[in-house]
Design a protein around this motif. Structure first.
Motif, short mmCIF file in Angstrom:
data_model
loop_
_atom_site.label_atom_id
_atom_site.label_comp_id
_atom_site.label_asym_id
_atom_site.label_seq_id
_atom_site.Cartn_x
_atom_site.Cartn_y
_atom_site.Cartn_z
N ASP A 1 1.22 10.80 1.71
CA ASP A 1 2.35 11.43 1.01
C ASP A 1 3.09 10.46 0.09
N ILE A 2 3.00 9.18 0.40
CA ILE A 2 3.73 8.24 -0.45
C ILE A 2 2.85 7.53 -1.48
N ALA A 3 1.51 7.59 -1.27
CA ALA A 3 0.61 6.83 -2.15
C ALA A 3 0.81 7.21 -3.62
N SER A 4 0.79 8.51 -3.92
CA SER A 4 0.87 8.90 -5.33
C SER A 4 2.22 8.51 -5.92
N GLY A 5 3.26 8.61 -5.11
CA GLY A 5 4.60 8.22 -5.57
C GLY A 5 4.67 6.75 -5.92
N ILE A 6 4.10 5.92 -5.06
CA ILE A 6 4.13 4.47 -5.32
C ILE A 6 3.35 4.16 -6.59
N ILE A 7 2.16 4.76 -6.69
CA ILE A 7 1.34 4.49 -7.88
C ILE A 7 2.07 4.93 -9.14
N GLY A 8 2.70 6.11 -9.07
CA GLY A 8 3.46 6.62 -10.22
C GLY A 8 4.60 5.69 -10.61
N ALA A 9 5.23 5.09 -9.62
CA ALA A 9 6.36 4.20 -9.91
C ALA A 9 5.88 2.88 -10.50
N VAL A 10 4.75 2.40 -10.00
CA VAL A 10 4.27 1.09 -10.46
C VAL A 10 3.60 1.20 -11.83
N ILE A 11 2.75 2.23 -11.99
CA ILE A 11 1.98 2.32 -13.24
C ILE A 11 2.76 3.10 -14.29
N LYS A 12 3.49 2.38 -15.12
CA LYS A 12 4.24 3.01 -16.20
C LYS A 12 3.46 2.86 -17.50
N ASP A 13 2.73 1.77 -17.62
CA ASP A 13 1.86 1.56 -18.78
C ASP A 13 0.43 1.69 -18.24
N PRO A 14 -0.32 2.71 -18.71
CA PRO A 14 -1.61 3.01 -18.08
C PRO A 14 -2.59 1.85 -18.11
N VAL A 15 -2.54 1.02 -19.11
CA VAL A 15 -3.53 -0.06 -19.19
C VAL A 15 -3.07 -1.29 -18.40
N GLN A 16 -1.93 -1.84 -18.83
CA GLN A 16 -1.46 -3.09 -18.23
C GLN A 16 -1.15 -2.97 -16.74
N ASP A 17 -0.41 -1.90 -16.40
CA ASP A 17 0.04 -1.78 -15.02
C ASP A 17 -1.09 -1.42 -14.06
N SER A 18 -2.14 -0.74 -14.58
CA SER A 18 -3.28 -0.41 -13.70
C SER A 18 -3.91 -1.69 -13.18
N VAL A 19 -4.01 -2.68 -14.07
CA VAL A 19 -4.60 -3.95 -13.68
C VAL A 19 -3.74 -4.61 -12.59
#
Ligand SMILES: Nc1ncnc2c1ncn2[C@@H]1O[C@H](COP(=O)(O)OP(=O)(O)OP(=O)(O)O)[C@@H](O)[C@H]1O
Ligand SMILES: [Mg+2]
Length: 364
Positions: free
Chosen positions: A319-337
């Motif tokens: 339940d929290i995984a997608s929320g955390i990922i959404g919060a961390v990845i704001k720039d799809p390229v840089q933040d994914s890394v």
């Protein structure tokens, strides 16, 4: 406002939500009050930081953190200088501003939201054009701005996101703050501020450089910088408290998550924010967005909604995984890394975080 309408609103104003605390404080308050203040500075402090009154009534803490900052903020408002709350996004600037106004004036709604399009009339006054055309300028045709209203009644006005307002419009505040009056040349008159009037502005330091405050205006404010919580315990306590009250307000049929789960989310946020793991051993890349306490609160909040409606009501790593990922990845390229590296080097290696690692891998 009747009780029924109060129950239906999505978010209550501080002065309504905590009306019972404010009333109890008013009763217990024996300290001197500045002119037109509903409570004394002592009682405002207790309202903000929490405490127990003599009658056994519990006052919940609104701001968790350095008490001295709140004392400076409150005493500034009792002087002729205005208060500027400054800091990173999600450090409770608007929250503190609302509670200060509610406690001092009994009203937190005299608010101007600063935007790039905020004009002078939003800060000063506007006209009812039908009346203006029919009868010409008159007091009846004048529509006071929230700031002017606060001046007329000796209340606290709030300006949100001051530095988003164009510089020439910001400067309207100079006369208001130094002369404590607002000229109305159309009527050949002025509005003089009553005792008790003051202004709380908030500004976000991510907007630095957008519309820098002029030095003339800066000089009329005392700035209080609201920091990111010092410790994991403090930040987890803030999230825990806010999530509990949000869950109640939204009537989510989910259990409040365990403090351990909240600590895990806050740990992730703190580690990524500071670029190093909590034990200080591993250096990390820092994501582009600000991972604020406010965002940790949202992650837990949306997790609770998922758990309530599509799970068994108790918060799981999924339940929290997608929320955390959404919060961390704001720039799809840089933040994914950044996120992938954190997931593989930190989350994966923690033996009691296996469920979270799996859930994050699935959610990616
Ligand atoms: N130290 C703290 N004590 C209590 N609550 C906090 C604290 N830090 C953050 N919060 C919570 O974070 C939430 C967001 O705060 P708020 O909206 O006031 O942030 P902000 O500083 O105005 O951000 P922005 O710059 O984006 O407008 C609030 O619900 C508040 O309760
Ligand atoms: Mg804000």
């Amino acid at each position: 406002m009747s009780d029924n309408t109060l129950k239906a609103v999505l978010r209550q104003h501080a002065e309504n939500e905590f009306a019972h605390e404010l009333a109890a404080l008013r009763e217990a308050d024996t300290h001197a009050r500045p002119p037109n203040w509903v409570l004394s500075p002592w009682a405002v402090r207790t309202y903000l930081l929490g405490g127990k009154l003599d009658g056994g009534i519990e006052i919940s803490p609104k701001y968790i953190g350095n008490a001295r900052l709140m004392e400076i903020a409150i005493s500034t408002l009792a002087t002729d200088r205005a208060l500027l709350l400054y800091g990173l996004p999600g450090t409770a600037k608007s929250w503190v501003s609302e509670h200060l106004a509610a406690a001092i004036s009994g009203r937190s709604t005299l608010i101007v939201q600063g935007t790039a399009g905020t004009g002078e009339e939003t800060m000063r006054y506007n006209w009812n054009y039908a009346q203006l055309i029919a009868k010409g300028p008159s007091h009846d045709a004048l529509i006071a701005s929230p700031i002017m209203h606060a001046m007329q009644h000796g209340l606290i006005a709030r300006v949100e996101e001051l530095t988003r307002i164009p510089a020439d419009v910001q400067d309207t505040l100079i006369t208001i703050l130094s002369e404590k009056m607002l000229p109305i040349p159309e009527l050949n008159t002025e509005c003089q501020a009553q005792k008790g009037f003051n202004l709380i502005a908030t500004a976000n330091n991510r907007d630095k450089g957008v519309n820098e405050l002029s030095s003339a205006l800066k000089r009329r404010f005392n700035t209080v910088i609201l920091p990111i919580p010092d410790t994991l315990d403090e930040e987890a306590a803030i999230v825990d408290r806010r999530v509990a009250s949000l869950g109640r307000a939204l009537e989510l049929p989910a259990e409040k998550p365990a403090l351990a789960e909240i600590r895990r989310i806050v740990t992730i946020f703190r580690e990524l924010r500071s670029g190093v793991t909590a034990d200080g051993k591993t250096k990390l890349k820092i994501p582009t967005g600000t991972l604020s306490t406010a965002e940790a609160i949202s992650v837990v909040g949306s997790g609770m909604a998922l758990a309530a409606h599509f799970g068994d009501g108790s918060l799981t790593a999924r339940d929290i995984a997608s929320g955390i990922i959404g919060a961390v990845i704001k720039d799809p390229v840089q933040d994914s890394v950044v996120w992938k590296e954190y997931l593989e080097t930190v989350v994966k290696e923690r033996s009691d975080w296996k469920d979270l690692y799996r859930a994050c891998r699935e959610a990616l």
